[in-house]
Design a protein around this motif. Structure first.
Motif, short mmCIF file in Angstrom:
data_model
loop_
_atom_site.label_atom_id
_atom_site.label_comp_id
_atom_site.label_asym_id
_atom_site.label_seq_id
_atom_site.Cartn_x
_atom_site.Cartn_y
_atom_site.Cartn_z
N GLY A 187 -13.43 6.23 -11.68
CA GLY A 187 -14.26 5.06 -11.43
C GLY A 187 -13.51 3.84 -10.94
O GLY A 187 -14.07 2.74 -10.91
N ALA A 188 -12.24 4.00 -10.55
CA ALA A 188 -11.45 2.87 -10.05
C ALA A 188 -11.56 2.78 -8.53
O ALA A 188 -11.80 3.78 -7.86
N VAL A 189 -11.37 1.59 -8.01
CA VAL A 189 -11.35 1.37 -6.56
C VAL A 189 -9.90 1.46 -6.09
O VAL A 189 -9.05 0.69 -6.54
N ALA A 190 -9.61 2.39 -5.21
CA ALA A 190 -8.26 2.52 -4.67
C ALA A 190 -8.06 1.51 -3.54
O ALA A 190 -8.86 1.45 -2.60
N VAL A 191 -7.00 0.70 -3.65
CA VAL A 191 -6.61 -0.22 -2.59
C VAL A 191 -5.26 0.26 -2.06
O VAL A 191 -4.25 0.21 -2.76
N VAL A 192 -5.28 0.75 -0.83
CA VAL A 192 -4.10 1.37 -0.22
C VAL A 192 -3.43 0.37 0.71
O VAL A 192 -4.09 -0.36 1.45
N ASN A 193 -2.12 0.36 0.69
CA ASN A 193 -1.35 -0.45 1.63
C ASN A 193 -0.09 0.30 2.00
O ASN A 193 0.34 1.21 1.27
N GLU A 194 0.48 -0.05 3.13
CA GLU A 194 1.77 0.52 3.49
C GLU A 194 2.83 -0.04 2.57
O GLU A 194 2.78 -1.21 2.17
N ASN A 195 3.79 0.80 2.22
CA ASN A 195 4.89 0.36 1.37
C ASN A 195 5.89 -0.42 2.22
O ASN A 195 6.96 0.08 2.57
N ASP A 196 5.52 -1.66 2.55
CA ASP A 196 6.31 -2.46 3.48
C ASP A 196 7.72 -2.73 3.01
O ASP A 196 8.61 -3.00 3.81
N THR A 197 7.96 -2.70 1.71
CA THR A 197 9.28 -3.05 1.21
C THR A 197 10.33 -1.99 1.51
O THR A 197 11.53 -2.27 1.43
N VAL A 198 9.90 -0.79 1.87
CA VAL A 198 10.87 0.26 2.20
C VAL A 198 10.67 0.82 3.61
O VAL A 198 11.53 1.52 4.12
N ALA A 199 9.54 0.52 4.25
CA ALA A 199 9.28 1.06 5.59
C ALA A 199 10.23 0.44 6.61
O ALA A 199 10.57 -0.74 6.53
N THR A 200 10.67 1.24 7.57
CA THR A 200 11.51 0.73 8.66
C THR A 200 10.67 0.58 9.91
O THR A 200 9.56 1.13 10.01
N GLU A 201 11.19 -0.13 10.89
CA GLU A 201 10.43 -0.36 12.12
C GLU A 201 10.07 0.95 12.80
O GLU A 201 9.03 1.08 13.42
N GLU A 202 10.96 1.95 12.67
CA GLU A 202 10.75 3.20 13.39
C GLU A 202 9.62 4.04 12.81
O GLU A 202 9.05 4.89 13.50
N ILE A 203 9.27 3.82 11.52
CA ILE A 203 8.28 4.70 10.89
C ILE A 203 7.07 3.94 10.39
O ILE A 203 6.29 4.45 9.59
N ARG A 204 6.87 2.71 10.86
CA ARG A 204 5.71 1.94 10.41
C ARG A 204 4.42 2.51 10.99
O ARG A 204 4.40 3.14 12.03
N PHE A 205 3.32 2.25 10.28
CA PHE A 205 2.01 2.71 10.72
C PHE A 205 1.43 1.84 11.84
O PHE A 205 0.69 2.32 12.67
N GLY A 206 1.71 0.54 11.87
CA GLY A 206 1.12 -0.34 12.87
C GLY A 206 -0.07 -1.09 12.32
O GLY A 206 -1.22 -0.76 12.59
N ASP A 207 0.18 -2.12 11.51
CA ASP A 207 -0.87 -2.94 10.89
C ASP A 207 -1.89 -2.13 10.11
O ASP A 207 -3.04 -2.51 9.96
N ASN A 208 -1.45 -0.97 9.62
CA ASN A 208 -2.27 -0.12 8.74
C ASN A 208 -3.45 0.54 9.44
O ASN A 208 -4.27 1.20 8.78
N ASP A 209 -3.60 0.39 10.76
CA ASP A 209 -4.71 1.05 11.45
C ASP A 209 -4.55 2.56 11.40
O ASP A 209 -5.47 3.30 11.04
N ARG A 210 -3.37 3.03 11.77
CA ARG A 210 -3.12 4.47 11.72
C ARG A 210 -3.15 4.97 10.28
O ARG A 210 -3.66 6.06 10.00
N LEU A 211 -2.61 4.18 9.36
CA LEU A 211 -2.67 4.54 7.94
C LEU A 211 -4.11 4.77 7.51
O LEU A 211 -4.43 5.75 6.82
N ALA A 212 -5.01 3.88 7.92
CA ALA A 212 -6.43 4.02 7.54
C ALA A 212 -7.03 5.32 8.08
O ALA A 212 -7.79 5.99 7.39
N ALA A 213 -6.69 5.66 9.33
CA ALA A 213 -7.21 6.90 9.91
C ALA A 213 -6.68 8.12 9.16
O ALA A 213 -7.42 9.08 8.91
N LEU A 214 -5.40 8.08 8.79
CA LEU A 214 -4.83 9.20 8.05
C LEU A 214 -5.43 9.29 6.64
O LEU A 214 -5.68 10.39 6.14
N VAL A 215 -5.67 8.15 6.02
CA VAL A 215 -6.30 8.15 4.69
C VAL A 215 -7.72 8.69 4.78
O VAL A 215 -8.17 9.43 3.90
N ALA A 216 -8.44 8.35 5.86
CA ALA A 216 -9.81 8.85 6.03
C ALA A 216 -9.82 10.37 6.05
O ALA A 216 -10.70 11.01 5.45
#
Length: 378
Positions: A147-176
């Motif tokens: 019954g909890a609401v999941a709030v997903v974000n990119e782990n920005d503190t460890v992500a590097t420029e080479e492996i970022r999702f891109g403002d979480n748009d791609r992350l959202a599609a993958l989560v979907a």
């Protein structure tokens, strides 16, 4: 909504919009510009309005997973920064501060409705590795069941420029795809898709995208002041989700209530009729490529046109270091990536098999190099 789109029902409502409005499970992605500003940082009043819209959708019977940007933007003001940093270390420092502020704000806002929030931080590697992928899926499913609401974000503190999702748009599609969503709603500072930059006054609004033909002539720009994605990132994410069988609505965050109720705003992207299997979706979109297999023209025809397994006879070379079970790119003679697949052999084994027919190979090497079931065109 604009004029009646092709494929609309008698009321003028398109099939894509109908499926978004009636979706049982929805992923809602909220961009940085919808939550933060310079120099003020996180805008809790805006966040509360977005939570109100999400809560209304949940009370109507939908499960909602939130994908939230804004960690870096939320950390700027507390650190005394007046602009988005350019160097990776400062971005990660801002994210480490902002992530706490952002998570607390989401929890406080949902608490107005007696809802518990669970924060889920993901990186690109969590999708490229099958075990991490399954763990993320189990966590999100269990949060929903509790019954909890999941709030997903990119782990920005460890992500590097080479492996970022891109403002979480791609992350959202993958989560979907990960949670088996029935719809994805992308909320940002744009009201939908245009064929150019609407700020320049001559762009035309595109209410429906039913196929790639509807995107002919569309010029998509890069990110704004606080975000990193821009329209190019949103368009790519929408197409990725649609490819996975998930319809998408791209709309302004200021129209969140309408986007999550009647769906009569923004641009709707129709989903492909048949959803990719989880394995093929992972191969095409989520897994990291560990190398490349170079094909001759005959092998390109067999793989791309006839959907056959890849045999050693059609391979002219290999690139990179990979092992059996890794995902590799399949490259045509003109150096185009035409497919991806799960390879059966490592690069050293494959180097000794190049151009040889199956009957010429030892019994232990007569399996296809990549089976048709593990091949996906790109």
């Amino acid at each position: 909504m604009n004029s009646v789109a092709a494929g609309a029902d008698s009321s003028g409502f398109s099939a894509a919009r109908r499926s978004i409005v009636t979706a049982r499970r929805v992923v809602v992605k909220i961009g940085s510009s919808a939550l933060t500003s310079l120099p003020g940082g996180l805008d809790t009043a805006r966040l509360d309005r977005l939570v109100d819209a999400v809560e209304a959708r949940m009370r109507a019977g939908s499960d909602v997973v939130v994908v939230s940007s804004g960690a870096v933007g939320s950390g700027l003001a507390p650190l005394g920064l007046t602009s988005r940093p350019r160097d990776l270390a400062t971005k990660q420092a801002a994210a480490s501060v902002g992530q706490l502020t952002l998570a607390h704000a989401w929890g406080t806002s949902f608490a107005r409705y007696q809802r518990t929030v669970g924060q889920v931080l993901l990186s690109a590697g969590d999708f490229s590795r099958r075990e991490h992928h399954r763990n993320a899926q189990r966590t999100l499913d269990r949060l929903r069941l509790l019954g909890a609401v999941a709030v997903v974000n990119e782990n920005d503190t460890v992500a590097t420029e080479e492996i970022r999702f891109g403002d979480n748009d791609r992350l959202a599609a993958l989560v979907a795809h990960l949670v088996g969503a029935d719809a994805l709603v992308l909320l940002s500072d744009v009201s939908g898709l245009y064929d150019g930059d609407p700020r320049k006054g001559s762009a035309n609004f595109i209410p429906e995208v039913r196929s790639s033909a509807d995107l002919d002539g569309v010029i998509a720009g890069s990110g704004g002041t606080l975000g990193t994605g821009g329209m190019a990132s949103k368009l790519s994410a929408a197409r990725l989700a649609a490819d996975a069988g998930v319809p998408v609505l791209l709309a302004a965050a200021d129209s969140a209530a309408a986007a999550l109720t009647d769906g009569e705003v923004g641009t709707a992207f129709a989903a492909r009729p048949v959803r990719l299997s989880a394995r093929k979706f992972w191969v095409r979109h989520a897994a990291d490529s560990r190398g490349a297999v170079l094909l001759d023209a005959g092998a390109v025809q067999a793989v791309a046109c006839r959907r056959r397994s890849l045999l050693a006879a059609g391979i002219t070379g290999v690139r990179g270091r990979f092992y059996g079970g890794d995902v590799v790119d399949l490259v045509s003679p003109d150096n185009r990536v035409i497919a991806r697949g799960v390879v059966e052999y490592d690069n050293t084994e494959l180097s000794g098999m190049l151009g040889r027919s199956t009957v010429e190979l030892p019994d232990t090497m007569q399996r296809p190099v990549i089976h048709a079931d593990d091949l996906v065109k790109v």
